[in-house]
Design an enzyme around this catalytic site. Structure first.
Site, PDB file in Angstrom:
ATOM      1  N   GLU A 369      -3.096  49.067  40.064  1.00 16.45           N
ATOM      2  CA  GLU A 369      -3.661  50.376  39.738  1.00 16.45           C
ATOM      3  C   GLU A 369      -5.154  50.249  39.467  1.00 16.45           C
ATOM      4  OE1 GLU A 369      -0.107  52.895  37.467  1.00 16.45           O
ATOM      5  OE2 GLU A 369      -1.734  52.021  36.310  1.00 16.45           O
ATOM      6  N   CYS A 370      -5.954  51.075  40.091  1.00 16.32           N
ATOM      7  CA  CYS A 370      -7.362  51.283  39.756  1.00 16.32           C
ATOM      8  C   CYS A 370      -8.144  49.962  39.676  1.00 16.32           C
ATOM      9  CB  CYS A 370      -7.473  52.085  38.464  1.00 16.32           C
ATOM     10  SG  CYS A 370      -9.078  52.901  38.249  1.00 16.32           S
ATOM     11  N   GLY A 371      -8.359  49.427  38.474  1.00 14.96           N
ATOM     12  CA  GLY A 371      -9.081  48.166  38.356  1.00 14.96           C
ATOM     13  C   GLY A 371      -8.399  47.046  39.118  1.00 14.96           C
ATOM     14  N   SER A 472      -3.503  51.441  44.450  1.00 13.36           N
ATOM     15  CA  SER A 472      -4.025  52.803  44.422  1.00 13.36           C
ATOM     16  C   SER A 472      -4.888  52.995  43.189  1.00 13.36           C
ATOM     17  CB  SER A 472      -2.855  53.799  44.408  1.00 13.36           C
ATOM     18  OG  SER A 472      -3.289  55.103  44.097  1.00 13.36           O
TER      19      SER A 472
END
Length: 499
Positions: A369-371, A472
């Site tokens: 996720e993200c990072g 994502s």
């Protein structure tokens, strides 16, 4: 009983008040459970640092109204006191009408407080006011008095009148400048039939540092103990504890068992029967390596708890410091965080970058996720324009910028991944300042703001699926979507059978 700390707007001192209250209760050796309204990761870190217990997020967009009630009830079973920190201003939520098939667990909802019809239009869905009504928890209203005197009563009166179904417990006056200032405030508030339960003066030495995505995380604050001690000392004298303690005290009338692993009928993953049997009754647990250090620390504790209840054993490891993955890991989980702040250290740990790359290429089921997505890209270009090579699985580069992408998202999957089947709808949250140089040829999600249902032509595409990787920008809470971690563990089971 419990209290929910609310503010007239963001920045009035909700977190300072909450941490002061928690610090005092912990100083008294009392067992206290904290909660945070909304999707935030960093405020809960401070709660947990003080209480020693994982703070739980209460977010009906990411989960559901029923799950919020159930989460609150489950986590106050064995504590003396409970406190909820609100989000933004009291009525700041989103315009959202959840679909009827929202993935509510099969247990019956708890009794709601207030007027049932008040939420029919959902003008403030997921706001502090919404959670107060949902849990029947009184509001402790924090007012920033730094540039106010007589007008403070108008603000308080307006908030109280706007929420007639909300139970207001009292007021906290923050940033009071002097005794004379306090007297003016008290005189003005005499017309408001609410007790003043706390007065905080302007203490310039008690500040919590922040940066572009909120507060600086606890792992990056070497003087945090001193800050917490200062807040506990402040709380001893600035709050009316004779009135507050009874309001915060939990009255548990018998324990109730709650299980994450109850199957949610409308979102069941239809495994073959043999797979279900192996998943639930296996002799050895699935070992999942969760990246957790100063660069990666954005996790909902409920997600980790659900994995463990479904049969996983979690082992934490550090992309910053470790040289290899933990022995025996069968799956990887990368949360969000601040990889851009530690990009040089991540870049210099070449052994770990190569180990992660090899594991994913070999087919190890991985969720990022993200990072985590940024770490798995080709490189991160930091705010100074310097490029730092990363794991290199995703054919794109993350560039830090000034623009902030923020808000709740409704997304539909375009392809099958280790976590979701194609054409599955999920709700998540986006919060980042990076952009990717390349988008995937076959995107994982098409996404909309949750208030864009009537104009889906404006949807954006994002997310990657390479090998057995789901990556994502979207943050997802699994509380009402146990099918997601079940599917992930099913992929691990299939990997075992192949081995």
């Amino acid at each position: 009983m419990s209290l929910i700390v609310a503010g007239e707007r963001s920045g009035v001192g909700k977190t300072t008040v909450t941490l002061a209250l928690l610090s005092y209760l912990k100083w008294q050796n009392l067992q206290v459970q904290s909660f945070k309204v909304g999707p935030d990761y960093i405020d809960p870190m401070f709660h947990q640092y003080v209480t020693g217990k994982s703070c739980r997020n209460l977010d009906p967009v990411l989960t559901s109204e029923v799950y919020v009630q159930q989460c609150f009830a489950r986590n106050i079973q064995d504590v003396d006191f409970a406190l909820v920190e609100g989000v933004m201003g009291l009525f700041d939520g989103v315009s959202f009408e959840p679909p009827l098939e929202r993935f509510d667990p099969p247990w019956p909802p708890l009794e709601r407080g207030g007027d049932e019809e008040s939420d029919s239009c959902f003008p403030d869905f997921a706001s502090t006011a919404h959670i107060s009504r949902l849990l029947n928890v009184p509001v402790l209203l924090v007012l920033d008095c730094s540039r106010l005197s007589g007008s403070v009563a108008a603000i308080a009166h307006g908030l109280i009148s706007f929420g007639p179904t909300i139970n207001f417990a009292g007021l906290i006056l923050n940033r009071v400048g002097s005794d004379r200032h306090l007297q003016l405030l008290q005189n003005s508030l005499k017309s408001i039939n609410l007790p003043i339960l706390g007065v905080l003066r302007r203490h310039q030495n008690i500040t919590i540092p922040d940066r572009y995505l909120g507060l600086v995380p606890t792992d990056e604050m070497p003087d945090l103990d001193n800050l917490i001690n200062d807040l506990a000392d402040l709380a001893k004298t600035c709050f009316d504890w004779e009135k507050l303690l009874p309001l915060l005290k939990i009255q548990n009338e018998g324990s109730q068992h709650f299980s994450y692993s109850q199957v949610i009928p409308n979102n069941r993953i239809h495994f073959p029967q043999s797979n279900v049997k192996n998943l639930e009754k296996k002799k050895s647990k699935f070992l999942i390596g969760v990246a957790r250090d100063r660069a990666f620390n954005f996790y909902y504790q409920d997600n980790l708890d659900i994995l463990e209840e479904l049969g996983a054993k979690i082992v934490f490891w550090s992309p910053l410091k470790d040289e290899n993955l933990p022995a025996g890991v069968e799956g990887l989980y990368f949360g969000g965080g601040f990889p851009e702040v530690f990009a040089q250290q991540l870049n210099e740990n070449i052994l770990m970058r190569k180990a992660v790359q090899a594991a994913i290429i070999s087919g190890m089921p991985t969720y990022a996720e993200c990072g985590g997505l940024m770490y798995l890209s080709q490189a991160i270009i930091d705010f100074n324009g310097k490029s730092w090579e990363m794991v290199g699985i995703l054919p794109t580069t993350a560039i830090m910028g000034k623009g902030l992408k923020l808000g709740y998202r409704q997304a539909i999957t375009n392809i099958d991944t280790p976590l979701l089947e194609a054409n599955t709808q999920v709700y998540g949250h986006e919060f980042h300042r990076s952009e990717l140089t390349e988008l995937p040829e076959r995107h994982l999600y098409k996404m909309w703001r949750i208030d864009e249902d009537k104009n889906r032509s404006k949807g954006t595409v994002e997310g990657w699926n390479f090998y057995q990787l789901h990556a994502s920008y979207l943050h997802i809470h699994w509380g009402s979507r146990v099918d997601i971690p079940r599917r992930f563990l099913n992929y691990l089971e299939e990997g075992r059978r192949k081995d």
